[in-house]
Design a protein around this motif. Structure first.
Motif, PDB file in Angstrom:
ATOM      1  N   TRP A  31       0.847  -1.206   0.000  1.00 28.79           N
ATOM      2  CA  TRP A  31       0.000   0.000   0.000  1.00 28.79           C
ATOM      3  C   TRP A  31       0.876   1.248   0.000  1.00 28.79           C
ATOM      4  O   TRP A  31       0.581   2.223  -0.701  1.00 28.79           O
ATOM      5  CB  TRP A  31      -0.934   0.020   1.212  1.00 28.79           C
ATOM      6  N   GLY A  32       1.948   1.230   0.791  1.00 30.51           N
ATOM      7  CA  GLY A  32       2.854   2.387   0.857  1.00 30.51           C
ATOM      8  C   GLY A  32       3.479   2.700  -0.488  1.00 30.51           C
ATOM      9  O   GLY A  32       3.572   3.867  -0.897  1.00 30.51           O
ATOM     10  N   MET A  33       3.914   1.664  -1.207  1.00 28.13           N
ATOM     11  CA  MET A  33       4.505   1.882  -2.532  1.00 28.13           C
ATOM     12  C   MET A  33       3.445   2.360  -3.521  1.00 28.13           C
ATOM     13  O   MET A  33       3.736   3.162  -4.405  1.00 28.13           O
ATOM     14  CB  MET A  33       5.190   0.616  -3.042  1.00 28.13           C
ATOM     15  N   LEU A  34       2.207   1.888  -3.361  1.00 35.85           N
ATOM     16  CA  LEU A  34       1.121   2.388  -4.219  1.00 35.85           C
ATOM     17  C   LEU A  34       0.855   3.868  -3.937  1.00 35.85           C
ATOM     18  O   LEU A  34       0.641   4.651  -4.869  1.00 35.85           O
ATOM     19  CB  LEU A  34      -0.153   1.565  -4.014  1.00 35.85           C
ATOM     20  N   VAL A  35       0.876   4.252  -2.663  1.00 37.30           N
ATOM     21  CA  VAL A  35       0.699   5.667  -2.301  1.00 37.30           C
ATOM     22  C   VAL A  35       1.819   6.492  -2.923  1.00 37.30           C
ATOM     23  O   VAL A  35       1.565   7.534  -3.539  1.00 37.30           O
ATOM     24  CB  VAL A  35       0.679   5.850  -0.761  1.00 37.30           C
ATOM     25  N   LEU A  36       3.064   6.023  -2.793  1.00 37.67           N
ATOM     26  CA  LEU A  36       4.203   6.740  -3.375  1.00 37.67           C
ATOM     27  C   LEU A  36       4.065   6.831  -4.893  1.00 37.67           C
ATOM     28  O   LEU A  36       4.306   7.886  -5.482  1.00 37.67           O
ATOM     29  CB  LEU A  36       5.521   6.054  -3.003  1.00 37.67           C
ATOM     30  N   THR A  37       3.633   5.749  -5.522  1.00 42.21           N
ATOM     31  CA  THR A  37       3.444   5.747  -6.978  1.00 42.21           C
ATOM     32  C   THR A  37       2.411   6.780  -7.392  1.00 42.21           C
ATOM     33  O   THR A  37       2.623   7.533  -8.357  1.00 42.21           O
ATOM     34  CB  THR A  37       3.016   4.347  -7.464  1.00 42.21           C
ATOM     35  N   VAL A  38       1.298   6.837  -6.669  1.00 37.14           N
ATOM     36  CA  VAL A  38       0.248   7.821  -6.985  1.00 37.14           C
ATOM     37  C   VAL A  38       0.783   9.236  -6.797  1.00 37.14           C
ATOM     38  O   VAL A  38       0.546  10.115  -7.629  1.00 37.14           O
ATOM     39  CB  VAL A  38      -1.014   7.579  -6.123  1.00 37.14           C
ATOM     40  N   LEU A  39       1.518   9.469  -5.713  1.00 41.02           N
ATOM     41  CA  LEU A  39       2.067  10.810  -5.465  1.00 41.02           C
ATOM     42  C   LEU A  39       3.067  11.211  -6.550  1.00 41.02           C
ATOM     43  O   LEU A  39       3.110  12.375  -6.962  1.00 41.02           O
ATOM     44  CB  LEU A  39       2.724  10.869  -4.083  1.00 41.02           C
ATOM     45  N   LEU A  40       3.861  10.252  -7.018  1.00 43.28           N
ATOM     46  CA  LEU A  40       4.802  10.544  -8.105  1.00 43.28           C
ATOM     47  C   LEU A  40       4.057  10.791  -9.409  1.00 43.28           C
ATOM     48  O   LEU A  40       4.378  11.722 -10.153  1.00 43.28           O
ATOM     49  CB  LEU A  40       5.785   9.374  -8.277  1.00 43.28           C
ATOM     50  N   GLU A  41       3.060   9.960  -9.685  1.00 41.81           N
ATOM     51  CA  GLU A  41       2.286  10.076 -10.924  1.00 41.81           C
ATOM     52  C   GLU A  41       1.528  11.399 -10.980  1.00 41.81           C
ATOM     53  O   GLU A  41       1.424  12.020 -12.033  1.00 41.81           O
ATOM     54  CB  GLU A  41       1.317   8.884 -11.022  1.00 41.81           C
ATOM     55  N   ARG A  42       0.999  11.815  -9.838  1.00 42.27           N
ATOM     56  CA  ARG A  42       0.235  13.073  -9.759  1.00 42.27           C
ATOM     57  C   ARG A  42       1.143  14.297  -9.596  1.00 42.27           C
ATOM     58  O   ARG A  42       0.660  15.407  -9.444  1.00 42.27           O
ATOM     59  CB  ARG A  42      -0.757  13.025  -8.596  1.00 42.27           C
ATOM     60  N   LYS A  43       2.449  14.054  -9.594  1.00 41.38           N
ATOM     61  CA  LYS A  43       3.456  15.118  -9.478  1.00 41.38           C
ATOM     62  C   LYS A  43       3.384  15.869  -8.143  1.00 41.38           C
ATOM     63  O   LYS A  43       3.791  17.021  -8.038  1.00 41.38           O
ATOM     64  CB  LYS A  43       3.384  16.074 -10.665  1.00 41.38           C
TER      65      LYS A  43
END
Length: 120
Positions: A31-43
């Motif tokens: 879940w943490g890596m998914l959160v980080l991925t979303v934050l990176l994707e959303r800039k």
């Protein structure tokens, strides 16, 4: 570097909190890596702000496998006794992961390609 730690471990902590939700059988680290991925994707998070720490963690990844490796030594007798089912299960799951990952990639590639070309 402190900001990088705060971002990565903040995402990990948030992932652990999300994992506490009943019915979600996915580990907090995922879940943490998914959160980080979303934050990176959303800039929201700039990749450059965490790249140095990420490179350090990746280059020292073997260090993080020492505790599980040592723990595994405690079960050598069990592994030796059950090597065949362990091997079959490992190979079967490996093949399934390859197939599912490949199919998912093909599906998402077609979806995004179709969506991308549909807007032009």
């Amino acid at each position: 570097m402190a900001k990088s730690f705060a971002i990565i471990f903040g995402c990990l902590a948030l992932g652990e909190i999300i994992a506490l939700i009943p019915g979600l059988n996915i580990p907090g680290s995922i879940w943490g890596m998914l959160v980080l991925t979303v934050l990176l994707e959303r800039k929201v998070v700039n990749p450059k702000s965490i790249s140095t720490l990420c490179k350090f963690l990746i280059s020292n990844m073997a260090f993080f496998f020492i505790p599980p490796g040592v723990s595994l030594m405690l079960y050598f007798d069990l592994i030796a006794a059950e090597w065949m089912p362990i091997t079959v299960a490992t190979l079967a799951s490996l093949v399934l992961v390859f197939i599912i990952t490949g199919r998912l990639h093909q599906f998402l590639h077609r979806l995004f390609k179709h969506r991308h070309h549909g807007h032009h």
